[in-house]
Design an enzyme around this catalytic site. Structure first.
Site, short mmCIF file in Angstrom:
data_model
loop_
_atom_site.label_atom_id
_atom_site.label_comp_id
_atom_site.label_asym_id
_atom_site.label_seq_id
_atom_site.Cartn_x
_atom_site.Cartn_y
_atom_site.Cartn_z
N ARG A 44 -47.12 -59.25 -1.38
CA ARG A 44 -46.46 -59.50 -2.83
C ARG A 44 -47.78 -60.35 -2.92
NH1 ARG A 44 -42.97 -63.62 -3.07
NH2 ARG A 44 -41.62 -62.47 -1.92
N TYR A 95 -46.56 -52.71 -28.64
CA TYR A 95 -45.62 -51.71 -28.06
C TYR A 95 -43.71 -52.51 -27.53
CZ TYR A 95 -43.06 -50.18 -23.51
OH TYR A 95 -42.83 -49.55 -22.60
N ASP A 166 -53.86 -56.04 -25.41
CA ASP A 166 -53.62 -55.74 -25.01
C ASP A 166 -54.00 -54.22 -25.09
OD1 ASP A 166 -51.75 -53.12 -24.05
OD2 ASP A 166 -49.90 -53.25 -24.15
N LYS A 191 -50.41 -45.35 -17.65
CA LYS A 191 -51.09 -44.76 -19.05
C LYS A 191 -52.77 -44.32 -18.30
CE LYS A 191 -47.26 -45.95 -20.83
NZ LYS A 191 -46.97 -47.03 -21.68
#
Ligand code: PLP
Length: 350
Positions: A44, A95, A166, A191
């Site tokens: 992590r 978004y 973004d 994407k």
């Protein structure tokens, strides 16, 4: 040595050191834990395959990348950096997941929220007064509005606000917000970066290594770490990023011009560059007919893959009501442009 072109960086960054018999590709290392005493310790915090992807995305954006299990995990990490009660300035239409999450945080009393038209630089500057974070998305999803990044970023900084962009729609091939002064760049790696609709991933790239460590801390404690296999797949996809974006952009430019002249299309939203566009048809029935009649395009959500996708965004209940009901978002893939056009033409025919 001069700085290599983005297309060259996409091919070369994030590979293992060159030495006899070193693999050309970063290996998939499926480990949650590492023998104590080194810099990894626990996956992590850090892991070899994740670090290779981070080196690649960091090189593409010109900063220090932290990768996440999805774009939304990356977005939540950035939101978590806002101090309690801090104000976020965000686009009127962003978004959907980001817009929903910002409203949830506002309704819970965690942040203040102001929304602005990202194409209106003066409105952004006014809204940033006293704000903690300017959240830009450009071009916006799905209205394709474009922000004047250098100006908006400079105005936000003058008010003391941090700026995240973004840049999922643009990719580093077409826009590098850190060189325009942004503090953070956010990507849905799902994407165009990964580009094959076969994984979920996210990334946050910071110009400042200290800020990058804060972002890393959000991954460690919020828990949105990506899998080694997905990091490998994302790297494999990014190798061809420039080729895919150049091809899809060339096709999108042709399609935008032809669609603008098509009698069934009332409006084309296309900033003149990029691989995404939106069209407005007469009504929802016309959109549903287009979605059901396409054969080369696929009616599906998401974007940035090698295959062309389209969908009516308002079919999602949480999409902004200011997005027109009869707006179709088109993600142009790398098929031949004439095949894409013929399919749209037959599907739009009366
Ligand atoms: C898809 C998307 C996201 C969210 O990314 P996920 O990988 O789906 O979690 C964020 N911003 C934009 C612009 C997107 O298109």
């Amino acid at each position: 040595m001069s700085v290599p072109d983005l297309s060259t960086i996409a091919v070369h960054a994030g590979r293992p050191e060159r030495s006899p018999d070193a693999p050309l590709n970063a290996p998939i290392v499926p480990a949650s834990s590492f023998v104590a005493g080194g810099p990894m310790e626990y996956a992590r915090d850090a892991a070899p395959t994740t670090e290779a992807l981070e080196a690649l995305i960091g090189a593409l954006e010109g900063g220090h990348a932290t990768c996440f299990a999805s774009g939304m995990a990356a977005a939540n990490a950035v939101m978590d950096l806002v101090p309690p009660g801090g104000t976020v300035v965000a686009p009127n239409e962003a978004y959907t997941g980001v817009a929903v999450r910002l409203r949830e945080l506002r309704d819970a009393g965690r942040i203040g929220l102001r929304t602005v038209d990202v194409a209106d630089a003066a409105a952004i500057a006014r809204a940033c007064d006293g704000a903690a974070l300017l959240w830009l998305e450009s071009p916006t999803n799905p209205l394709m509005d474009v922000a004047d990044l250098p100006r908006a970023i400079a105005d936000a900084h003058a008010s003391g606000a941090r700026v995240v962009v973004d840049s999922t729609f643009a990719t580093p091939v077409l826009q590098r917000p850190l060189s325009d002064g942004a503090d953070l760049v956010l990507h849905s790696v799902t994407k165009a970066l990964a580009g094959h609709s076969d994984l979920l991933g996210g990334a946050v790239v910071a110009a400042d290594p200290v800020l990058a460590e804060e972002v890393r801390g959000r991954r460690v404690f919020l828990g949105g770490a990506p899998s080694a296999f997905d990091c490998y797949l994302a790297m494999r996809g990014i190798r061809t990023l420039a080729l895919r974006v150049e091809r899809a952009q060339a096709s999108a430019q042709v399609l935008a011009a032809r669609l603008a002249a098509h009698p069934a299309v009332q409006r084309v939203r296309y900033p003149g560059w990029g691989t995404m566009l939106a069209i407005e048809l007469a009504d929802v029935a016309a959109c549903d007919a287009l979605a059901s009649r396409v054969r080369t395009w696929t009616h599906a959500t998401s974007l940035g893959g090698v295959e062309s996708l389209l969908e009516r965004r308002r079919r999602w209940a949480k999409e902004a009501p200011s997005v027109p009901e009869a707006l179709m978002r088109l993600s142009v893939g790398i098929e031949h442009v004439e095949d894409l056009w013929r399919d749209l033409e037959q599907a739009l025919a009366p």
